[in-house]
Design an enzyme around this catalytic site. Structure first.
Site, short mmCIF file in Angstrom:
data_model
loop_
_atom_site.label_atom_id
_atom_site.label_comp_id
_atom_site.label_asym_id
_atom_site.label_seq_id
_atom_site.Cartn_x
_atom_site.Cartn_y
_atom_site.Cartn_z
N GLU A 1 6.60 5.05 0.59
CA GLU A 1 6.71 3.73 -0.04
C GLU A 1 5.54 3.43 -0.97
O GLU A 1 5.71 2.83 -2.02
CB GLU A 1 6.78 2.67 1.08
CG GLU A 1 7.35 1.35 0.62
CD GLU A 1 7.74 0.48 1.81
OE1 GLU A 1 8.59 0.90 2.61
OE2 GLU A 1 7.16 -0.61 1.93
N ASP A 2 4.34 3.82 -0.58
CA ASP A 2 3.15 3.36 -1.30
C ASP A 2 2.38 4.44 -2.06
O ASP A 2 1.38 4.13 -2.71
CB ASP A 2 2.17 2.71 -0.31
CG ASP A 2 2.73 1.44 0.29
OD1 ASP A 2 3.66 0.86 -0.31
OD2 ASP A 2 2.26 1.02 1.36
#
Ligand code: ZN
Length: 181
Positions: A64-65
């Site tokens: 996600e990051d």
């Protein structure tokens, strides 16, 4: 892969991928602190018996990051670790509010281990709201976050009572602090 090797590799991989990222809180803790807390909650919950899940805890925000891909996780670790991490990863092409809504809607349909990871993640985030509130977040915004975390957690119940207790305690403490008692 040997379990100690798997876990130390996951720790080093996560530390490197998130090296320049900090927590949103006013203390701006290194991001690895959050990952270590989530992994430690999971390790305690399974009493060290599920190395892949603990590794997924360390890696849960990489897709996600960071620029990490699912294939990279399969190659560096294994299919099971990659699959659990994928399960707890939001679709970043969607707007933030929609992603938050889907977390609530999808929670109950996750596998048991993904539910455990999500509970540990939300527990760590709620603790952070108290110990190091995000700079610029009003009381209302923090309160709204706790309410949303509770809505997500409602779909994660029935798998691991101890993790639920940790979540409930963190939520109760956050609510107490936010209501000013
Ligand atoms: Zn997280």
């Amino acid at each position: 892969m040997d379990e100690i090797l798997l876990l130390t590799r996951a720790f080093a991989f996560a530390a490197e991928k998130h090296a320049h990222q900090r927590r949103k809180g006013e203390d701006a803790e290194p991001y690895i602190n959050h990952l270590a807390e989530v992994a430690n909650l999971l390790a305690t919950a399974v009493q060290g018996r599920d190395a892949n899940l603990i590794a997924a805890g360390l890696l849960h925000d990489t897709l996600e990051d960071t620029e990490t891909t699912r294939d990279e996780l399969v190659r560096a670790f294994n299919e099971d670790v990659a699959s659990v991490v994928s399960e707890v990863t939001d679709d970043k092409s969607l707007p933030k509010q929609e992603r938050k809504r889907l977390q609530v809607a999808h929670a109950a349909h996750k596998t048991d281990r993904a539910k455990m990871l999500k509970l540990a993640d939300k527990t760590s985030n709620l603790r952070g709201i108290v110990t190091s509130p995000p700079a610029g977040w009003s009381i209302e915004r923090r309160t709204e976050y706790v309410r949303w975390a509770r809505d997500v957690a409602a779909g994660l119940r029935g798998v691991h009572p101890w993790l639920e207790e940790q979540f409930d305690a963190a939520a109760a403490t956050a609510e107490k602090v936010l209501s000013g008692d």
